[in-house]
Design a protein around this motif. Sequence first.
Motif, PDB file in Angstrom:
ATOM      1  N   ILE A  31      -9.803   2.293 -15.737  1.00 34.63           N
ATOM      2  CA  ILE A  31     -11.176   2.179 -15.245  1.00 34.63           C
ATOM      3  C   ILE A  31     -12.100   2.988 -16.147  1.00 34.63           C
ATOM      4  O   ILE A  31     -11.805   4.140 -16.486  1.00 34.63           O
ATOM      5  CB  ILE A  31     -11.279   2.683 -13.785  1.00 34.63           C
ATOM      6  CG1 ILE A  31     -10.607   1.692 -12.845  1.00 34.63           C
ATOM      7  CG2 ILE A  31     -12.725   2.922 -13.368  1.00 34.63           C
ATOM      8  CD1 ILE A  31     -10.577   2.141 -11.395  1.00 34.63           C
TER       9      ILE A  31
ATOM     10  N   ASN B 128     -12.201   1.505  -3.846  1.00 35.97           N
ATOM     11  CA  ASN B 128     -13.079   0.407  -3.454  1.00 35.97           C
ATOM     12  C   ASN B 128     -12.536  -0.941  -3.914  1.00 35.97           C
ATOM     13  O   ASN B 128     -12.627  -1.948  -3.194  1.00 35.97           O
ATOM     14  CB  ASN B 128     -14.488   0.629  -4.013  1.00 35.97           C
ATOM     15  CG  ASN B 128     -15.185   1.826  -3.385  1.00 35.97           C
ATOM     16  OD1 ASN B 128     -14.799   2.269  -2.296  1.00 35.97           O
ATOM     17  ND2 ASN B 128     -16.193   2.357  -4.060  1.00 35.97           N
ATOM     18  N   VAL B 129     -11.969  -0.957  -5.125  1.00 39.01           N
ATOM     19  CA  VAL B 129     -11.392  -2.200  -5.646  1.00 39.01           C
ATOM     20  C   VAL B 129     -10.219  -2.637  -4.774  1.00 39.01           C
ATOM     21  O   VAL B 129     -10.100  -3.802  -4.385  1.00 39.01           O
ATOM     22  CB  VAL B 129     -10.938  -2.015  -7.105  1.00 39.01           C
ATOM     23  CG1 VAL B 129     -10.101  -3.213  -7.564  1.00 39.01           C
ATOM     24  CG2 VAL B 129     -12.148  -1.841  -8.020  1.00 39.01           C
ATOM     25  N   ARG B 130      -9.356  -1.683  -4.461  1.00 42.15           N
ATOM     26  CA  ARG B 130      -8.187  -2.009  -3.641  1.00 42.15           C
ATOM     27  C   ARG B 130      -8.599  -2.433  -2.233  1.00 42.15           C
ATOM     28  O   ARG B 130      -8.004  -3.317  -1.637  1.00 42.15           O
ATOM     29  CB  ARG B 130      -7.247  -0.811  -3.589  1.00 42.15           C
ATOM     30  CG  ARG B 130      -6.478  -0.587  -4.891  1.00 42.15           C
ATOM     31  CD  ARG B 130      -5.721   0.725  -4.895  1.00 42.15           C
ATOM     32  NE  ARG B 130      -4.913   0.854  -6.110  1.00 42.15           N
ATOM     33  CZ  ARG B 130      -4.388   1.993  -6.526  1.00 42.15           C
ATOM     34  NH1 ARG B 130      -4.577   3.110  -5.840  1.00 42.15           N
ATOM     35  NH2 ARG B 130      -3.672   2.017  -7.638  1.00 42.15           N
TER      36      ARG B 130
ATOM     37  N   SER C 250     -11.406  -3.919  -1.418  1.00 42.94           N
ATOM     38  CA  SER C 250     -12.039  -5.235  -1.420  1.00 42.94           C
ATOM     39  C   SER C 250     -11.038  -6.364  -1.611  1.00 42.94           C
ATOM     40  O   SER C 250     -11.305  -7.516  -1.288  1.00 42.94           O
ATOM     41  CB  SER C 250     -13.096  -5.303  -2.537  1.00 42.94           C
ATOM     42  OG  SER C 250     -12.487  -5.182  -3.812  1.00 42.94           O
ATOM     43  N   THR C 251      -9.851  -6.023  -2.182  1.00 40.34           N
ATOM     44  CA  THR C 251      -8.845  -7.061  -2.410  1.00 40.34           C
ATOM     45  C   THR C 251      -7.751  -7.053  -1.349  1.00 40.34           C
ATOM     46  O   THR C 251      -6.810  -7.843  -1.410  1.00 40.34           O
ATOM     47  CB  THR C 251      -8.200  -6.882  -3.791  1.00 40.34           C
ATOM     48  OG1 THR C 251      -7.625  -5.564  -3.880  1.00 40.34           O
ATOM     49  CG2 THR C 251      -9.231  -7.058  -4.894  1.00 40.34           C
TER      50      THR C 251
END
Length: 775
Positions: free
Chosen positions: A487, A769-771, A773-774
């Motif tokens: 990231i 946040n990425v995890r 949202s998925t």
Amino acid sequence: MAKGRVGKEATAKEIKVYGIVQGVGFRPYVYNLSQKYQLKGWVLNNSQGVTIHWEGQEEKISQALMELLSSPPPLAKITGYDSLPVPFQGYTGFFIQKSCVQDDKRVLISPDVGTCSDCLAELQDPSDRRFSYPFINCTNCGPRFTIIRDIPYDRHLTTMKGFTMCPQCRQEYDDPSNRRFHAQPNACPACGPKIEVRDSRGKSCNKDFRELFKEGAIVAIKGLGGFHLACNALDGNAVSQLRKGKFRDAKPFALMAYNLKTVRKYCHLSAEEEEHLVSPARPIVILKQREETRGELPPEINPHLDTLGVMLPYTPLHWLLFSPEIPLLVMTSANLSGDPLITKNEEAAEKLKGIADYFIFHNREIENPCDDSVGMVVGNTWQPVRRARGYVPLPVQLQRRELTPLLACGGNLKNTFALAKGDRVFLSQHLGDLDNYLNFEIYKKTISKMISLLGIKPELLVHDLHPGYQTTRYARELASQWELPAIGVQHHHSHMVSCMAENGLAERVMAVICDGTGYGTDGTIWGFEFLCGDYSSFKRMGHLAKVPLPGGEASIKRPLRMAYSFLLSTLGETGRVYASKWLSGLSPCEVDVLEVQLKKGINSVATSSCGRLFDAAAALMGICREAKYEGQGPMVMEARARMAGHEEGFYTILLKDKEDLTFELDTAPLWEELISDLSSGLDTVRMAYKFHMGVARAIRDGVLHMSRSTGLKKVVISGGVFQNRLLTELIMELLAEEGIAVYRHKEIPPNDGGISLGQAVAGNEVMKNVRGSTA
């Protein structure tokens, strides 16, 4: 281990203690505490910390535990503990068990610690067997991080492995009543490391250290974390020769003073500054120089500056260098031209040939190179400039935050990387400029070593957004090799989050980030930024109006070019007229090149850098037209401004609203007013102060503008420009008057040496946040 029956009231508990509990006399302390409270059992070091098995009356165990937690050994730092009842074994004595190794490494490694008063007394006592022995130490002082190879911290896992203790040292090591009980580097002249003095031809000589400095010699000295070059600081010829040898035209030299009396003779010393100067970390402290004794020191030590970087001796060898005739030494790192620290005798002999007249070698290896730490007191509070010896590898402890195991790769300049897990972020020692190939190789090796030492296996890699940074490329390579996510975090957001995390701020706040270079989200070079955000995101609320950076690095090294860019960009044709009169240091050929670069945008990226604004002002005032080292112009200008005291007056920087509800800082009036003062012959002392006050007021105006639009009342300040003590204190004063709470760095540097902390925290938040949202 002997066991037997104990009274009916006896119980057993196992206590696991975490923190800095190895290499600080913790087990001997527990042993003696057990004797005091008549407790049986054992204590041992392991990869998580220290484990204690206590058997005895429950009340006595509680009392012993309370004393352990409230009054641990001086150098220990307990960060947590667990206490659980366990089966009673019936031990009849208390023992120190052999250390054991576990996969889960949680123990904190102690940094190197300055010589304690007890060891110093022995060092100076002619009747003591360690009189004048350069490697005297005990559980309360001596090398730690620089000699450790693995944990737990036991002798065979350090560079002391090859030195077998003599009977007397072994007796001390095994005696629970002795302060050298289980002191891993314990040694004496009969069994420990040895010193050897050689001349410039490599021939051994039997000269007294102090005589070398009296002769005006330059001496290369192997220390804790690397080699220093030293000379008598009162000898102008020796100082000049050292400058020539190091090809160091103007950058100030660090000094080592024999005692506080010497420091006070040459510097003003507050209680807060003294506290850090004498602390176990023994950093270099930047102090205000005394005018009345300035003439006693060669001006080559700190050309055109009003401060001195001073430290006290922190090893026994250092104490042996001084004499009544020579109470002050130049003590500068021996590495050349930005290269890594020199740590090996053979390397020093080769690389320092022609510079050093003599070499003081020893035969204890340096496992982990570590430079001297540097800091200063700003607004009565400590602010690091370089975090290394005495502080590394202590972690930054986060509040209410749990990080996934990760590696944050840091920036390209003043690099530190960070390894994080749970609520701890471990920043590496200062590693320098990674565009230097040798530094980059050390960087990669240090990452591997620290991963092993700390037992942190990264599950995430975090890097800067700049595509040209060595750290960015390396993070992406590792991500591919290790099959991990990588990231990128914007440079100034990293600065912002580093200051937030250090101060325990988790909510949305304002930020002012002022530095020299940072890759912006728009592909330009940012550096005077007003942000609003939290750990995961930010909004750019305002910035300095952009100007071209003609020639990139060339304009940083030659600030006259930056002054030309500002004048033409902000004042147009009028600026060109001003430039022709006041920037006479630019040759006609150079002006022609600048004109082409500015008109056609050739090799001329846009920048909003605060560092370049300072460079341009210093060049226009004639304070620094060609930088011999990074930040020279701003540092000299700050020294001039401090001479003015708190005078009235400031240069105007206008805050202009933009259509997208953000704002820019317009410097056109500043240049008009500065040119007017130049024309009237105003002295640069007053001009430098007016410039500082103008920048401080512009920052205040920008923060108030953000506060009105967001309702926020907290601001963090970060970036290398805030190493400027005068500017920082002016801002704090101005914002306090407006009811704005200012948060700044106190544990890590505001410069790029601190951004790896921000990368770690921000990168972790983005990944969460990425995890999420998925999911």
